[in-house]
Design an enzyme around this catalytic site. Structure first.
Site, PDB file in Angstrom:
ATOM      1  N   SER A 404       0.824  -1.212   0.000  1.00  0.00           N
ATOM      2  CA  SER A 404       0.000   0.000   0.000  1.00  0.00           C
ATOM      3  C   SER A 404       0.855   1.257   0.000  1.00  0.00           C
ATOM      4  O   SER A 404       0.475   2.268  -0.566  1.00  0.00           O
ATOM      5  CB  SER A 404      -0.884   0.039   1.239  1.00  0.00           C
ATOM      6  OG  SER A 404      -1.641  -1.125   1.375  1.00  0.00           O
ATOM      7  N   HIS A 425      -1.662  -3.071  -7.070  1.00  0.00           N
ATOM      8  CA  HIS A 425      -2.296  -2.672  -5.813  1.00  0.00           C
ATOM      9  C   HIS A 425      -3.799  -2.916  -5.891  1.00  0.00           C
ATOM     10  O   HIS A 425      -4.528  -2.176  -6.546  1.00  0.00           O
ATOM     11  CB  HIS A 425      -1.983  -1.198  -5.526  1.00  0.00           C
ATOM     12  CG  HIS A 425      -2.438  -0.755  -4.178  1.00  0.00           C
ATOM     13  ND1 HIS A 425      -2.804   0.534  -3.885  1.00  0.00           N
ATOM     14  CD2 HIS A 425      -2.586  -1.443  -3.023  1.00  0.00           C
ATOM     15  CE1 HIS A 425      -3.162   0.618  -2.626  1.00  0.00           C
ATOM     16  NE2 HIS A 425      -3.041  -0.561  -2.075  1.00  0.00           N
ATOM     17  N   GLU A 437      -4.616  -0.528  -9.071  1.00  0.00           N
ATOM     18  CA  GLU A 437      -3.551   0.426  -9.373  1.00  0.00           C
ATOM     19  C   GLU A 437      -2.342  -0.365  -9.851  1.00  0.00           C
ATOM     20  O   GLU A 437      -1.908  -1.309  -9.192  1.00  0.00           O
ATOM     21  CB  GLU A 437      -3.178   1.248  -8.128  1.00  0.00           C
ATOM     22  CG  GLU A 437      -4.131   2.389  -7.841  1.00  0.00           C
ATOM     23  CD  GLU A 437      -3.700   3.235  -6.640  1.00  0.00           C
ATOM     24  OE1 GLU A 437      -4.079   4.411  -6.589  1.00  0.00           O
ATOM     25  OE2 GLU A 437      -3.005   2.722  -5.733  1.00  0.00           O
ATOM     26  N   ASN A 475      -4.434   6.149  -1.948  1.00  0.00           N
ATOM     27  CA  ASN A 475      -4.214   6.346  -0.510  1.00  0.00           C
ATOM     28  C   ASN A 475      -3.637   7.727  -0.212  1.00  0.00           C
ATOM     29  O   ASN A 475      -3.798   8.245   0.888  1.00  0.00           O
ATOM     30  CB  ASN A 475      -3.297   5.248   0.048  1.00  0.00           C
ATOM     31  CG  ASN A 475      -4.074   3.947   0.276  1.00  0.00           C
ATOM     32  OD1 ASN A 475      -5.299   3.968   0.375  1.00  0.00           O
ATOM     33  ND2 ASN A 475      -3.365   2.836   0.358  1.00  0.00           N
TER      34      ASN A 475
HETATM   35  P1  NAD Z   1      -2.708  -9.547   6.726  1.00  0.00           P
HETATM   36  O1  NAD Z   1      -1.956  -9.324   7.944  1.00  0.00           O
HETATM   37  O2  NAD Z   1      -4.182  -9.774   6.795  1.00  0.00           O
HETATM   38  O3  NAD Z   1      -2.100 -10.773   5.924  1.00  0.00           O
HETATM   39  C1  NAD Z   1      -0.734 -10.989   5.730  1.00  0.00           C
HETATM   40  C2  NAD Z   1      -0.532 -12.479   5.629  1.00  0.00           C
HETATM   41  O4  NAD Z   1       0.789 -12.733   5.173  1.00  0.00           O
HETATM   42  C3  NAD Z   1      -0.676 -13.205   6.970  1.00  0.00           C
HETATM   43  O5  NAD Z   1      -1.652 -14.210   6.844  1.00  0.00           O
HETATM   44  C4  NAD Z   1       0.709 -13.795   7.208  1.00  0.00           C
HETATM   45  O6  NAD Z   1       0.653 -15.058   7.842  1.00  0.00           O
HETATM   46  C5  NAD Z   1       1.265 -13.896   5.814  1.00  0.00           C
HETATM   47  N1  NAD Z   1       2.729 -13.866   5.761  1.00  0.00           N
HETATM   48  C6  NAD Z   1       3.561 -13.037   6.438  1.00  0.00           C
HETATM   49  N2  NAD Z   1       4.834 -13.290   6.093  1.00  0.00           N
HETATM   50  C7  NAD Z   1       4.816 -14.301   5.199  1.00  0.00           C
HETATM   51  C8  NAD Z   1       5.801 -15.002   4.469  1.00  0.00           C
HETATM   52  N3  NAD Z   1       7.081 -14.698   4.595  1.00  0.00           N
HETATM   53  N4  NAD Z   1       5.413 -15.982   3.622  1.00  0.00           N
HETATM   54  C9  NAD Z   1       4.110 -16.276   3.462  1.00  0.00           C
HETATM   55  N5  NAD Z   1       3.134 -15.631   4.124  1.00  0.00           N
HETATM   56  C10 NAD Z   1       3.467 -14.658   4.974  1.00  0.00           C
HETATM   57  O7  NAD Z   1      -2.402  -8.286   5.779  1.00  0.00           O
HETATM   58  P2  NAD Z   1      -3.254  -7.737   4.552  1.00  0.00           P
HETATM   59  O8  NAD Z   1      -4.208  -6.715   5.041  1.00  0.00           O
HETATM   60  O9  NAD Z   1      -3.715  -8.858   3.751  1.00  0.00           O
HETATM   61  O10 NAD Z   1      -2.139  -6.934   3.755  1.00  0.00           O
HETATM   62  C11 NAD Z   1      -1.175  -7.572   2.961  1.00  0.00           C
HETATM   63  C12 NAD Z   1      -0.488  -6.552   2.080  1.00  0.00           C
HETATM   64  O11 NAD Z   1      -1.468  -5.923   1.267  1.00  0.00           O
HETATM   65  C13 NAD Z   1       0.211  -5.441   2.814  1.00  0.00           C
HETATM   66  O12 NAD Z   1       1.344  -5.068   2.098  1.00  0.00           O
HETATM   67  C14 NAD Z   1      -0.803  -4.316   2.798  1.00  0.00           C
HETATM   68  O13 NAD Z   1      -0.234  -3.052   2.907  1.00  0.00           O
HETATM   69  C15 NAD Z   1      -1.410  -4.522   1.451  1.00  0.00           C
HETATM   70  N6  NAD Z   1      -2.759  -3.999   1.268  1.00  0.00           N
HETATM   71  C16 NAD Z   1      -3.685  -4.087   2.244  1.00  0.00           C
HETATM   72  C17 NAD Z   1      -4.963  -3.616   2.044  1.00  0.00           C
HETATM   73  C18 NAD Z   1      -6.032  -3.746   3.086  1.00  0.00           C
HETATM   74  O14 NAD Z   1      -7.063  -3.072   2.961  1.00  0.00           O
HETATM   75  N7  NAD Z   1      -5.872  -4.593   4.083  1.00  0.00           N
HETATM   76  C19 NAD Z   1      -5.295  -3.030   0.811  1.00  0.00           C
HETATM   77  C20 NAD Z   1      -4.324  -2.977  -0.193  1.00  0.00           C
HETATM   78  C21 NAD Z   1      -3.065  -3.461   0.045  1.00  0.00           C
END
Ligand code: NAD
Length: 647
Positions: A404, A425, A437, A475
């Site tokens: 993000s 994104h 994105e 964002n």
């Molecule tokens: P989350 O915490 O819900 O999920 C992350 C997952 O990654 C967890 O289940 C974790 O176990 C897993 N993980 C961590 N390290 C790992 C590894 N080395 N190998 C395999 N799996 C691993 O987070 P999220 O909200 O899904 O966000 C994930 C990414 O997406 C982030 O970079 C975030 O900024 C981005 N993002 C989030 C949103 C949102 O609204 N939540 C929107 C767009 C982008």
């Protein structure tokens, strides 16, 4: 020539050939009108088959003509002329007959279609209503209730359903024109049926209209066209065809000149242009037969679901068995929910899951064409992931990050092939939100960028290219929007007044309700991290709430209080007391002033984003807001709105 005639014995076949969608442009209308006259006078012709060249009948009016006065012959006049022709006209439909195309078929005396033909009146999506008899002739052929669904609620009828309803006289198979010719010859011995305009129409009880008004009003969320379509249907049912037609035309012309229609047409063209950015013409996308997703959290699961919904096999990788199990269960729940809503059959839901391979080791990704990383938002963790991917993936596989905020150039540092790296994104929930994105780094190869756009097309998403800056396009504007909302709170405006104003404008939620739902802690931690790096970021009212443990709905309260198990926000005296040190004397602002301040803030940030070359056009910014952040479609977007308001 856009309209051609061929003669098959006593049958004349008239074909509208005006690629790409056989739109009813002035040239087409003029030629058709002249043809009705000529064929009436031609003693060798006994019936006319009217069809479309290529894959469809007629996609609708020519909306590039919408900005100008109507030029004659108008479509209503043409349709009336066909209805009053001395000889029978038979519409032969394959593919889409949409809007004006459906209205044209309604003016014919008989209709044949293939089972896969599609009939719809999508005018309300452009902020208008059918203006050439659609709301008057259709109910006289298929009944008022189904006509309401079609004209005011976007129901599409396929050929089979249209035949059941009696609107299509015969279902036929290809070759369409041969079948239509045979039908026309058979029908020569039968008397001409009453044209649609002269058929009787039963008027429903007032309660049925009330029920439809409630239902359509709720779904329209402030857009006016759906209720105006209903109004046109009702007026015609109660006052007869002629009065109904005049009333329909008056509403059509009024809406055609409205701000709402201008905004919706603007978005229509922006959405059509988005998948084909100028810089990528002629550059082929790479193969996309299989994909990997790393991280089975909120985003990873949604992205995996979106890929599966597009038929792409997915390998989902998590860091341990337990997290993998959690991710797969969440993924299954998405398809299960779709099955319960009846948008997926049981077999389809099962097939979606069969196409998912869960894994803890990265080796399972060795064959993937594309891998999308969605692990924790932490540079070190992400770099580790990509270092491993660099070793296990094919050297030509595309590697993408869903970050993000983190600079994708930093994530790609040290990768052996940075030319295949890209930011993709997605927005939460990723299987629902339409925005994607696409963020290339300087090394990204054009083919990789083109594949990002191709992926968006296959997933049914709206792609917008973004340059690199903190928060990319969406964002970054969101941050400015929130900051302005908090600035208003500091000025003494109640958060609930700001939320109510934005809901009144058309958002599903205001900025403070949204923060309570998403959690206040994420942006708080972001600010704390910046403060720790020495950046001078002043304490905000939101910081005071988080420091007191009010992180939003998940902690029982944030800007608002919540009753246990209930998501309805209740204005909170506790929150008001906590933020009081940063808040001025109570200030009442009119809702339109509140809206104007927030839209201006978004548009100013958008302008900076354009000036820096982060976004390619104002409409790209508006697509981001509409498809990623719930900006009400009928207002077009912050850039569109600010370009139309005197500043
Ligand atoms: P989350 O915490 O819900 O999920 C992350 C997952 O990654 C967890 O289940 C974790 O176990 C897993 N993980 C961590 N390290 C790992 C590894 N080395 N190998 C395999 N799996 C691993 O987070 P999220 O909200 O899904 O966000 C994930 C990414 O997406 C982030 O970079 C975030 O900024 C981005 N993002 C989030 C949103 C949102 O609204 N939540 C929107 C767009 C982008």
């Amino acid at each position: 020539m856009s309209v051609t005639v061929t003669h098959r014995g006593p049958i004349a076949v008239v074909t509208i050939d005006n690629p790409p969608v056989n739109a009813l442009s002035l040239a087409v209308r003029t030629q058709l009108f002249a043809l009705v006259e000529a064929l009436d006078a031609d003693e060798h012709v006994r019936a006319i088959v009217l069809t479309g060249g290529g894959k469809l009948f007629v996609g609708g009016a020519d909306i590039t003509e919408f900005g100008r006065p109507v030029e004659l012959p108008s479509l209503p006049a043409l349709i009336e002329r066909i209805e009053n022709a001395a000889k029978p006209w038979i519409a032969a439909v394959r593919g889409a007959a949409l809007g004006g195309g459906l209205e044209l078929a309604l003016g014919c005396h008989r209709r044949v279609a293939t089972a896969e033909a599609r009939f719809a009146l999508p005018e309300i999506n452009l902020g208008i209503i059918p203006g050439s008899g659609g709301t008057q002739r259709l109910p006289r052929l298929i009944g008022i209730e189904t006509a309401i669904r079609v004209a005011a609620e976007n129901l599409t009828l396929d050929g089979t359903r249209a035949a059941e309803l009696g609107f299509i006289d015969r279902l036929v198979q290809e070759p369409l024109v041969d079948a239509a010719e045979a039908f026309a010859l058979e029908a020569l011995s039968r008397p001409l049926p009453e044209p649609a305009s002269r058929r009787p129409l039963a008027t429903p009880a007032a309660t049925a209209w009330e029920e439809a008004t409630q239902r359509i009003g709720r779904a329209a969320r402030g857009a006016s066209a759906p209720l105006r379509a209903l109004e046109a249907l009702r007026f015609g049912a109660e006052n007869g065809f002629e009065a109904g037609l005049a009333n329909e035309r008056a509403i059509f012309l009024e809406l055609r000149a409205s701000d709402e229609s201008a905004a919706l047409r603007y978005l229509f063209f922006a959405e059509r242009a988005a998948p084909r950015p100028a810089g990528l013409r002629g550059i082929a996308a790479l193969p996309l037969a299989s994909a990997g997703v790393i991280g089975g959290g909120t985003m990873g699961v949604g992205i995996a679901a979106a890929l599966r919904n597009a038929g792409i096999p997915v390998v989902l990788v998590e860091r341990d068995e337990q997290s993998l199990e959690r991710g797969l269960t969440a993924l299954k729940a998405i398809f299960e929910a779709a099955r319960k809503r009846a948008s997926l059959s049981e077999e389809e839901a099962e097939a979606r899951m069969r196409g998912v391979t869960g894994a803890v080791g990265y080796e399972a990704l060795a064959g993937c064409d594309l891998v999308i990383e969605a692990v924790f938002e932490d540079l070190a963790v992400k770099r580790d992931v990509f270092a491993t991917l660099g070793r296990v993936c094919r050297p030509d596989a595309i590697l993408a990050t869903n970050t993000s905020y983190i600079d994708p150039r930093q994530i790609a540092e040290g990768l052996p092939h940075p030319d295949r790296f890209i930011g993709l994104h997605f927005f939460s929930p990723a299987q629902v939100m339409k925005l994607l994105e696409i963020v290339p780094i300087p090394e990204t190869r054009p083919e990789v960028l083109a594949t990002g756009f191709e992926l968006a097309r296959r997933l049914g998403k709206v792609p917008v290219r973004s340059g690199i800056c903190d928060g990319f396009i969406g964002n970054r504007i969101l941050r400015r929007y929130r900051a302005e909302a908090e600035a208003m709170v500091r000025d003494g405006v109640a958060p609930s007044a700001i939320d109510a104003a934005m809901r009144g404008f058309g958002y599903a939620m205001g900025p403070f309700e949204m923060q309570d739902m998403a959690g206040l802690d994420i942006s708080f931690l972001h600010r704390e991290a910046a403060r720790a790096r020495g950046e001078a970021i002043a304490e905000t009212p939101g910081d005071l709430l988080v420091r007191a443990g009010r992180k939003g709905q998940k902690s029982g309260g944030g800007w608002y209080d919540y009753a246990p198990g209930n998501r309805t926000p209740i204005p909170s005296p506790d929150a008001a007391r906590l933020i009081a040190p940063l808040v001025g004397a109570p200030l009442e602002l009119a809702p339109d002033r509140i809206v104007a301040r927030l839209i201006d803030a978004m548009a100013l940030e958008g302008q900076a984003i354009l000036d820096e070359g982060i976004a390619g056009s104002p409409s790209d910014i508006d697509l981001v807001e509409v498809h990623g952040y719930g900006f009400p479609r009928r207002h077009g977007g912050p850039m569109f709105l600010s370009s139309r308001q005197p500043s």
